[in-house]
Design a protein around this motif. Structure first.
Motif: not given
Length: 418
Positions: A73, A75-77, A79, A96-97, A101, A391
């Motif tokens: 999470a 590392e934005s890998r 959500s 997470y995420g 949005e 994602r």
């Protein structure tokens, strides 16, 4: 509950799959990142007795699996939501995420995620409910219940072949760019495709990998026998019985407006990310799902997909083990190893099953642009693991392997079945 209901609904079996019997349901949803109460203590087992089963350190909050997901999470890998449950009690729950949005809604346990192929086993359960009632036989040729099929399919392909993935059927390429506008349009399109299926293999021989015809024809059989749409039947006879109150077959208008449904964030060829359900003109460049956009579906095809929360999938796992949706012998029919796929992996009815670390693991994964889903049942030890993401770029197979290692101690080799 109508005449389609399985006999004896409400009867709870005293014995489940080694501890998957009902223990009051999964623990309530925890705030994102919060540690569930008593997470470091052994959960209560059957009949109210304290379980003596050890909780592997890697499954606990702060353990190896928790740290691994947190790193993804960061590392934005990743959500989405991960959940580990032992004998009906939450051991680890993390979110997470963002679910949406644009509206500023974060992912949490109460958010439902698109399941894609991870929802296909619901169709197998529906068919087995009818078999349990004596309304269909697994040996029935599909022509027993469906008219207008090619004669070689109607007479040679059985319900068992559909459920075990050995039908030998294939369908024409799908129009992945079509935008559907109603449930009726979706149903008509996929029914027509299923009825145009061709026999390209030998029924009973696992030499093809074409699930769509099998899944749709199974759903059409449910509809022919019950007189109801597959979606309505499954929501009442599976989701409602399991207490899966956050789950269902949602439509695109609901996906756009319901704050409890995660939006799929799809990566484009230039590296930018779009909300797929709000941008139907954009398509995935991923060769595995080239040209697809899950938002174009008005509702998932009969027998496929659906939306579920992580706790609801735990409830489904419990219901399989305690007789809520299928009597225990019929639940064993669902998960019994039927087709060998590897040294310790097999095909069951809509569910790949494996022997991992000396115990059984029942699993189903699914993916689409911006969508990743997986649920695992470890019936011998009472564990259930859920991974739901919204994602692109999530390493789902790697995550399954890390979860498996945390629960069983076996090397992280990834999962099976998508």
């Amino acid at each position: 509950m109508d005449s389609d209901s399985v006999r004896g609904v409400g009867r709870r079996r005293l014995l489940g799959w080694s501890g998957l019997a009902a223990v009051g349901g999964v623990a309530g949803a925890s705030p994102a990142g919060a540690q569930p109460a008593d997470a470091d203590q052994a959960p209560t087992g059957q009949a109210g007795h304290a379980s003596t089963d050890p909780i592997p350190p890697d499954t606990r909050p702060g353990g190896a699996y928790d740290r691994y997901v947190a790193k993804l999470a960061a590392e934005s890998r990743f959500s989405g939501v991960v959940l580990l449950s032992h004998r009906g009690r939450t051991v680890l729950s993390r979110s997470y995420g963002m679910a949406d949005e644009e509206k500023g809604i974060a992912n949490h346990e109460g958010v439902a995620f698109s399941l894609s192929s991870a929802g296909k086993p619901f169709g197998a359960v529906a068919v087995l409910q009818l078999a349990q009632q004596g309304r269909v036989k697994l040996s029935d040729p599909v022509g027993t219940h469906l008219k207008g099929l090619a004669e070689e399919i109607a007479q040679r392909v059985t319900i068992h072949h559909l459920l075990s993935g050995t039908s030998g059927l294939d369908v024409p390429d799908e129009d992945v760019r079509r935008v559907f506008r109603s449930r009726d349009e979706v149903h008509a399109y996929y029914e027509q495709r299923a009825r145009r299926a061709r026999l390209v293999g030998v029924p009973g021989v696992p030499d093809t990998d074409h699930e769509e015809a099998e899944v749709t024809l199974s759903a059409l059989i449910v509809e022919a026998v019950t007189g109801r749409t597959y979606w309505d039947y499954a929501e009442e006879n599976i989701f409602a019985r399991c207490g899966m109150t956050g789950s269902g077959f949602r439509t695109r208008p609901q996906w756009l407006t319901d704050e409890h449904i995660a939006h799929p964030y799809m990566e484009l060829a230039d590296g930018s990310v779009v909300d797929a359900v709000r941008d139907l003109d954009r398509s995935s460049p991923d060769p595995k799902v080239l040209g697809k956009n899950p938002g174009r579906a008005f509702i998932d095809a009969p027998g496929d997909g659906g939306f579920a929360t992580a706790p609801d999938l735990v409830r489904f796992a419990q219901a399989l083990g305690d007789g809520t949706v299928l009597d225990r012998p019929w639940a064993d029919v669902l998960t019994a190893a039927k087709i060998p796929h590897g040294p310790a992996s097999f095909g069951a009815y809509g569910i790949p099953v494996s022997i991992v670390g000396g115990q059984w693991m029942y699993q189903r994964a699914g993916g689409n642009p911006g969508v990743g889903a997986n649920w695992d049942i470890y019936p011998d030890t009472g564990w259930v693991g859920v991974i739901l993401s919204n994602r692109d770029g999530v390493p789902l197979q790697e995550m399954i392997g890390q979860e498996m290692q945390a629960v069983t101690g076996a090397p992280a080799g990834g999962g099976s079945g998508g």
